[in-house]
Design a protein around this motif. Structure first.
Motif, PDB file in Angstrom:
ATOM      1  N   SER A  88       0.829  -1.208   0.000  1.00 12.16           N
ATOM      2  CA  SER A  88       0.000   0.000   0.000  1.00 12.16           C
ATOM      3  C   SER A  88       0.862   1.255   0.000  1.00 12.16           C
ATOM      4  O   SER A  88       0.586   2.214  -0.726  1.00 12.16           O
ATOM      5  CB  SER A  88      -0.916  -0.017   1.230  1.00 12.16           C
ATOM      6  N   ARG A  91       2.576   1.963  -3.379  1.00 11.77           N
ATOM      7  CA  ARG A  91       1.717   2.158  -4.541  1.00 11.77           C
ATOM      8  C   ARG A  91       1.873   3.572  -5.114  1.00 11.77           C
ATOM      9  O   ARG A  91       1.819   4.573  -4.393  1.00 11.77           O
ATOM     10  CB  ARG A  91       0.256   1.917  -4.165  1.00 11.77           C
ATOM     11  N   ARG A  93       0.628   6.779  -7.144  1.00 12.47           N
ATOM     12  CA  ARG A  93      -0.670   7.393  -7.372  1.00 12.47           C
ATOM     13  C   ARG A  93      -1.039   7.259  -8.848  1.00 12.47           C
ATOM     14  O   ARG A  93      -0.225   7.523  -9.738  1.00 12.47           O
ATOM     15  CB  ARG A  93      -0.633   8.864  -6.951  1.00 12.47           C
ATOM     16  N   THR A  94      -2.264   6.854  -9.111  1.00 19.58           N
ATOM     17  CA  THR A  94      -2.691   6.541 -10.486  1.00 19.58           C
ATOM     18  C   THR A  94      -2.632   7.748 -11.413  1.00 19.58           C
ATOM     19  O   THR A  94      -2.452   7.605 -12.619  1.00 19.58           O
ATOM     20  CB  THR A  94      -4.138   6.004 -10.470  1.00 19.58           C
ATOM     21  N   SER A  95      -2.753   8.950 -10.845  1.00 16.93           N
ATOM     22  CA  SER A  95      -2.728  10.146 -11.690  1.00 16.93           C
ATOM     23  C   SER A  95      -1.317  10.543 -12.097  1.00 16.93           C
ATOM     24  O   SER A  95      -1.123  11.443 -12.909  1.00 16.93           O
ATOM     25  CB  SER A  95      -3.367  11.326 -10.949  1.00 16.93           C
ATOM     26  N   THR A  96      -0.309   9.856 -11.531  1.00 15.79           N
ATOM     27  CA  THR A  96       1.085  10.177 -11.843  1.00 15.79           C
ATOM     28  C   THR A  96       1.552   9.300 -13.000  1.00 15.79           C
ATOM     29  O   THR A  96       1.530   8.074 -12.926  1.00 15.79           O
ATOM     30  CB  THR A  96       1.988   9.934 -10.620  1.00 15.79           C
ATOM     31  N   THR A  97       1.992   9.939 -14.073  1.00 16.74           N
ATOM     32  CA  THR A  97       2.393   9.178 -15.260  1.00 16.74           C
ATOM     33  C   THR A  97       3.802   8.609 -15.151  1.00 16.74           C
ATOM     34  O   THR A  97       4.067   7.511 -15.619  1.00 16.74           O
ATOM     35  CB  THR A  97       2.305  10.081 -16.514  1.00 16.74           C
ATOM     36  N   THR A 101       9.101   4.237  -7.556  1.00 13.07           N
ATOM     37  CA  THR A 101       8.941   3.580  -6.254  1.00 13.07           C
ATOM     38  C   THR A 101      10.283   3.601  -5.537  1.00 13.07           C
ATOM     39  O   THR A 101      11.266   3.049  -6.039  1.00 13.07           O
ATOM     40  CB  THR A 101       8.473   2.129  -6.436  1.00 13.07           C
TER      41      THR A 101
END
Length: 234
Positions: A88, A91, A93-97, A101
């Protein structure tokens, strides 16, 4: 002289007695006095030994004054819940292209906390690693840990010399970068305890490099130095 006359004291408080009986009693009293004296002396000696040499208690590794030993204590890690927290926290963020990590060592330190928080705000996945030694007040690190947890950043409590822990982390997460900030602080302390610096700043660093070298994909490593980038400079 009658028996009654013999019992009359020759002076106040004293009675006549036979010389042999009197000497025998004197010797007995002398022996008794010596015995009492030596018994008292022996008891005092035993008491002093117990007071000066209390039962030894093996100190726990976390209470050692040597940071290099403190960091060798056993940490508890593993299990489904522990791995879930790692995934978790890592992970992106989905909005980051172009998110990355990052494993941040020394994440509970002053610089490590700010770096971890900045990466998370940017949308990157972040996992912290810190051994929470007590070179300085551990409550400062615990407060920073709580602060990062509010930002959904999980700090794994462990040591960079722990090969199995690092392997487990790299098995769970495919780190693209390692921000290496873990080190024994306080340069002057090296004159008092050089082994703590060898343990953390040299042995621990080499151990981390070896783990990263064997990882697939191999992460880029940035560490706290004047110009220190290992891998992709960009």
């Amino acid at each position: 002289m009658s028996r009654l006359d013999e019992m009359i004291p020759s002076s106040p408080g004293k009675f006549k007695m036979e010389k042999s009986s009197y000497l025998h009693r004197l010797r007995f009293q002398s022996y008794l006095t010596k015995f009492a004296f030596f018994s008292f002396f022996l008891l005092c000696l035993i008491s002093l030994l117990f007071l000066r040499s209390p039962p030894s208690v093996n100190p726990s590794p976390s209470s050692s004054s040597d940071p290099s030993r403190r960091s060798l204590r056993t940490y508890t890690y593993g299990g489904p819940a522990w791995e879930k927290r790692i995934r978790s926290s890592a992970r992106i963020r989905t909005s980051t292209t172009n998110g990355i990590t990052v494993l941040v060592t020394g994440a509970a330190g002053f610089v490590g906390t700010h770096v971890s928080a900045a990466l998370k705000r940017r949308g990157d996945g972040v996992i912290g690693l810190d051994n929470f030694n007590d070179y300085y007040d551990p409550s400062l690190k615990r407060a920073r840990q709580a602060l990062l947890e509010r930002s959904s950043i999980f700090i794994v409590e462990g040591d960079i010399n722990d090969v199995e822990l690092l392997r487990k982390l790299f098995k769970i997460v495919s780190f693209t970068h390692v921000m290496h900030l873990a080190a024994q602080a306080g340069v002057r302390y090296a004159m008092e305890n050089p082994s703590s610096y060898v343990h953390s700043n040299i042995a621990g660093f080499v151990n981390l490099l070896e783990i990263c070298k064997s990882a697939n994909p191999q992460p880029a490593i940035v560490w706290a130095s004047s110009s220190s980038v290992y891998g992709l400079n960009t």
